[in-house]
Design an enzyme around this catalytic site. Sequence first.
Site, PDB file in Angstrom:
ATOM      1  N   ARG A   1      28.351  38.526  65.906  1.00 18.37           N
ATOM      2  CA  ARG A   1      26.989  38.542  66.427  1.00 18.37           C
ATOM      3  C   ARG A   1      26.554  39.968  66.763  1.00 18.37           C
ATOM      4  NH1 ARG A   1      27.006  32.900  70.089  1.00 18.37           N
ATOM      5  NH2 ARG A   1      26.829  31.533  68.243  1.00 18.37           N
TER       6      ARG A   1
ATOM      7  N   TYR B   1      22.587  32.969  60.155  1.00 15.93           N
ATOM      8  CA  TYR B   1      24.044  32.916  60.303  1.00 15.93           C
ATOM      9  C   TYR B   1      24.497  33.463  61.646  1.00 15.93           C
ATOM     10  CZ  TYR B   1      24.013  37.627  57.958  1.00 15.93           C
ATOM     11  OH  TYR B   1      23.792  38.914  57.565  1.00 15.93           O
ATOM     12  N   GLU B   2      25.704  33.064  62.019  1.00 11.62           N
ATOM     13  CA  GLU B   2      26.314  33.370  63.327  1.00 11.62           C
ATOM     14  C   GLU B   2      25.505  32.789  64.484  1.00 11.62           C
ATOM     15  OE1 GLU B   2      29.100  34.222  62.592  1.00 11.62           O
ATOM     16  OE2 GLU B   2      28.654  35.004  60.608  1.00 11.62           O
ATOM     17  N   GLY B   3      24.779  31.718  64.216  1.00  7.37           N
ATOM     18  CA  GLY B   3      24.030  31.034  65.273  1.00  7.37           C
ATOM     19  C   GLY B   3      22.541  31.251  65.137  1.00  7.37           C
TER      20      GLY B   3
END
Length: 531
Positions: A276, A408-410
């Site tokens: 992140r 991506y990554e949340g």
Amino acid sequence: MNFQTHADAMQNAILATPEWRKMRGGFGDDDLAAILGEAAKIAGDVIAPLNSIADRVGAVFDSGSVRVPAEYRSAYRALADGGWLGMEQAPEFGGQGLPLALFVAANQLFETASPAFMMAAGGSRAAAKLLSEWADEDTRADWVPDLIAGDATATICISEPEAGSDVGRIRTKARRVADAWRVSGQKIWISFGNHDMVSRIGHCLLARTSDVPGTRGLSLFLVEAGPGVTTLRIEEKLGLHGSPTCALGFDDAPATLVGEEGRGLPQLFTMIRHMRLMVACQGLGTAQACHAAAYEHAMVRRQGGDPAAPAVPIITHPDVRRQLDEMKTPIDLFRLALVETAIAADLGEDDPSMAQRSALLLPLVKNFGAELGFDTAGRAIMVLGGSGYTTDYPVEQALRDSRVFAIYEGTTGMQAQDFVLRQCLAKDGAALKDMLDRACEETAGMPPAREVIDQFRTFFDTRVKPASRVAQIAMAEPVMRAGWIMVQAWMCARMPDSHSARSFLCSALPSLDREIARAMFEANQNRVFEE
């Protein structure tokens, strides 16, 4: 593009961060300048030439194998040989043990140059962090030095056809056979899941090891590419063509358990947090590249002026200058917030309150870094006009490449719930109170900034904290946006350009009021679900 300009801006942001003085140790200003100067050279000379190649050539899937542009190999070797893959890694494995603040300072320059190429490095260095913390001694010794040396790469394998953000529905299974583990299932959306850049690839993978439902039945494994691992396809995507996004099949693939059985997801967050932070660097880098392209175009493109005289550079037109200013100020504020997040993480190793501050800021810099990259690309296209819409200029590629940053990554919604539910409300709001108190101290001489911070505090204490859980979830996204406005107001105290700070603060309160209104509307709309 002048990468040294971006390096200088990052150095100024680090030196403007008060906590840097607490942790700088043996780093003098000259040391910082030397590191960033070298990073700027690598970014400009080695990585930047890959960006158009990554988009034009991309990755090719052929009979179960994946080819990436041939130029990648020497560039990745240059990153490794220069020590850039191990800046923040432990010295015992060949890393340099440098602060995260220096990692983000250098990495954002590399992301400015080519985010698609850097996807390989991002997953690998995050995996090195993960394995250093959770793997057994033999696995650490086998993999971490190779990842740092650039002799191996690694991926994160979470998503499946029926399980994306809902991790608890993962179906991939791991079973113990004698003293070994075997993994079977399918994983998708795996960046650099297969490639020909290095010969060794490891997959950090979640698999179910018990019948316990949800995430508690998941364990973490390291699976090396080889027998039992098949590349099913690569995705045809909007952007990031130079980053092969793979679907992988696992059929009784040999696997190594990492950490404690049944604790896979909490352990994997060591890797997720690092990635992140990488996304935040991607967003900043893309925004810098697009602003630079727009500025350079505005300096040479001639239109308008006295019809009886030669046309003038479009930067002389007030509306073009306005657009460039509206790009630059958010970049400058974001850079400061990113540095604050990284330095808080560094200090958090010994100070729990700083660890809480970093955790609170991380969803903000991840999400708003992603949005900064995409929004700045869109604004840059408008400055370039019709030229910006063509492949003759890099901004249309940047727009396509950066759209995925917020996914991506949340996703945005996941970051919002993390920010509000797990960070701001945790321990009766202790981390948020600490950060707001710090922001008030710094902005004591800036009444407009202080007003924004105080108003956010009042809103959170009186409207968000007392709300029901359903209402808090419903209002999480606008609350997060209100929080980001507050953080930017705080960062205004560190900006050397008072004009830019005043420009932001002129619109900060109305923007905050709008997000507060949106939050209350969403909370009221969702009352029906509670009745």
